[in-house]
Design a protein around this motif. Structure first.
Motif, PDB file in Angstrom:
ATOM      1  N   ILE A  24      51.248  35.272  23.346  1.00 31.01           N
ATOM      2  CA  ILE A  24      51.508  36.379  24.161  1.00 31.01           C
ATOM      3  C   ILE A  24      50.497  37.398  23.862  1.00 31.01           C
ATOM      4  O   ILE A  24      50.095  38.121  24.789  1.00 31.01           O
ATOM      5  CB  ILE A  24      52.927  36.638  23.810  1.00 31.01           C
ATOM      6  N   PHE A  25      50.172  37.725  22.450  1.00 31.61           N
ATOM      7  CA  PHE A  25      49.105  38.611  22.317  1.00 31.61           C
ATOM      8  C   PHE A  25      47.731  38.162  23.147  1.00 31.61           C
ATOM      9  O   PHE A  25      47.186  39.152  23.546  1.00 31.61           O
ATOM     10  CB  PHE A  25      48.674  38.745  20.700  1.00 31.61           C
ATOM     11  N   ASP A  26      47.633  37.057  22.953  1.00 33.24           N
ATOM     12  CA  ASP A  26      46.376  36.673  23.666  1.00 33.24           C
ATOM     13  C   ASP A  26      46.345  36.965  25.108  1.00 33.24           C
ATOM     14  O   ASP A  26      45.356  37.476  25.795  1.00 33.24           O
ATOM     15  CB  ASP A  26      45.966  35.179  23.649  1.00 33.24           C
ATOM     16  N   GLN A  27      47.461  36.367  25.752  1.00 36.63           N
ATOM     17  CA  GLN A  27      47.605  36.887  27.314  1.00 36.63           C
ATOM     18  C   GLN A  27      47.720  38.406  27.522  1.00 36.63           C
ATOM     19  O   GLN A  27      47.295  38.932  28.461  1.00 36.63           O
ATOM     20  CB  GLN A  27      48.954  36.351  27.585  1.00 36.63           C
ATOM     21  N   VAL A  28      48.535  39.310  26.490  1.00 38.11           N
ATOM     22  CA  VAL A  28      48.390  40.635  26.808  1.00 38.11           C
ATOM     23  C   VAL A  28      46.995  41.332  26.861  1.00 38.11           C
ATOM     24  O   VAL A  28      46.649  42.267  27.719  1.00 38.11           O
ATOM     25  CB  VAL A  28      49.305  41.201  25.542  1.00 38.11           C
ATOM     26  N   TYR A  29      45.960  40.913  25.810  1.00 32.44           N
ATOM     27  CA  TYR A  29      44.653  40.960  25.580  1.00 32.44           C
ATOM     28  C   TYR A  29      44.046  40.801  27.005  1.00 32.44           C
ATOM     29  O   TYR A  29      43.479  41.888  27.563  1.00 32.44           O
ATOM     30  CB  TYR A  29      44.098  40.359  24.621  1.00 32.44           C
ATOM     31  N   LYS A  30      44.418  39.905  27.678  1.00 30.38           N
ATOM     32  CA  LYS A  30      43.709  39.520  28.930  1.00 30.38           C
ATOM     33  C   LYS A  30      44.432  40.444  30.093  1.00 30.38           C
ATOM     34  O   LYS A  30      43.343  40.759  31.069  1.00 30.38           O
ATOM     35  CB  LYS A  30      44.112  37.876  29.169  1.00 30.38           C
ATOM     36  N   THR A  31      45.216  40.352  30.078  1.00 29.52           N
ATOM     37  CA  THR A  31      45.910  41.359  31.166  1.00 29.52           C
ATOM     38  C   THR A  31      45.673  42.923  31.044  1.00 29.52           C
ATOM     39  O   THR A  31      45.729  43.756  32.020  1.00 29.52           O
ATOM     40  CB  THR A  31      47.583  41.034  31.242  1.00 29.52           C
ATOM     41  N   LEU A  32      45.318  43.367  29.768  1.00 27.13           N
ATOM     42  CA  LEU A  32      44.920  44.885  29.799  1.00 27.13           C
ATOM     43  C   LEU A  32      43.600  45.243  30.290  1.00 27.13           C
ATOM     44  O   LEU A  32      42.481  44.450  30.030  1.00 27.13           O
ATOM     45  CB  LEU A  32      44.681  45.213  28.319  1.00 27.13           C
ATOM     46  N   ALA A  33      43.479  46.569  31.106  1.00 28.50           N
ATOM     47  CA  ALA A  33      42.010  46.784  31.453  1.00 28.50           C
ATOM     48  C   ALA A  33      41.384  47.284  30.107  1.00 28.50           C
ATOM     49  O   ALA A  33      41.812  47.308  29.136  1.00 28.50           O
ATOM     50  CB  ALA A  33      42.106  48.048  32.160  1.00 28.50           C
TER      51      ALA A  33
END
Ligand code: SAM
Length: 243
Positions: free
Chosen positions: A128-137
């Motif tokens: 989830i942290f990896d995915q959050v990193y990806k979805t952030l500007a």
């Protein structure tokens, strides 16, 4: 039977009981966690915000009133999503019914990803942290709260029904699944140390800018006795991170 993730919130009795507690004026979420969370978010004007495990999205509604451009909530519970749809009706907010592991985290989409008291339900938090990193500007922020690791370490105190004036910390470094008795049900949570959260965030690429253990502030309480009680046991841990 033990409930995993959102399942407990789709048990109608549990849901009603939880909502009644959450909306209590003296709820520690309102008196302790919300003020710190708002401070960490800062000015939300013009921001695109994703809330993971948004519950009934009342907080999202508040952020939209404060000028956030778009609020996207995600929650795995049907009851919560129904409640959130009502709260967000006619606003620039929307909510999607997904378990977090199945949410499509689009690249470079949000200025802020937030989550309040959800990540201790997630087994594979690193993904989830990896995915959050990806979805952030670029330069985007991740701000989240979890139950304080002191609380999740052992269920011995949680199993007592009386108001707690102390808490047994045990098995602190034996991290992993806990089955906690809560609102007359058995709920699965995942205990992690503060260091674990820190290491996972770094592994995903985040800079950790700040943490807070949410020390209670007397001005946020109407009862001196309640304030004194809440000075004893840490309830929340909040991380502020940047991409
Ligand atoms: C303690 S409530 C917090 C709700 C809201 N963030 C708040 O602070 O009022 C936890 C929420 O997380 C959601 N949740 C738990 N595990 C989830 C998962 N794996 N995927 C999506 N939502 C989840 C639950 O359905 C519930 O709405």
């Amino acid at each position: 039977m033990s409930f995993k993730g959102s399942q407990a919130y789709d048990n109608d009795d549990f849901f009603e009981n939880y909502m009644a507690r959450r909306k209590r004026e003296e709820s520690p979420n309102e008196r302790i966690e919300t003020p710190v969370f708002l401070e960490k978010l800062g000015d939300v004007t013009g921001k695109h915000i994703l809330d993971l495990g948004c519950g009934d999205a009342r907080f999202g509604y508040e952020l939209l009133q404060k000028g956030c451009t778009h609020f996207q909530g995600v929650d795995g519970s049907k009851n919560m999503v129904e409640a959130a749809n009502k709260v967000l009706e006619g606003t620039n907010g929307s909510v999607a019914h997904f378990p977090l592991k199945r949410w499509d985290f689009e690249k470079h989409t949000y200025d802020v990803v937030m989550s309040r008291l959800v990540f201790h339900y997630i087994e594979d938090l690193q993904t989830i942290f990896d995915q959050v990193y990806k979805t952030l500007a670029d330069q985007g922020q991740l701000i989240f709260s979890v139950q304080h690791p002191v609380l999740t370490s052992s269920i011995e105190s949680a199993a007592k029904s009386s108001k707690k004036s102390n808490w047994i910390v045990d098995d602190y470094f034996n991290t992993g699944q806990r089955v906690e008795p809560w609102i007359e049900e058995q709920v699965i949570k995942y205990h992690r140390t503060t260091e674990d959260y820190f290491a996972m965030l770094k592994r995903s690429g985040f800079s950790i800018e700040d943490i807070s253990e949410c020390s209670p502030k007397p001005e946020n309480f109407s009862s001196e006795e309640e304030y004194e009680r809440r000075m004893r046991i840490p309830l929340f841990l909040i991380f502020s991170c940047r991409k």
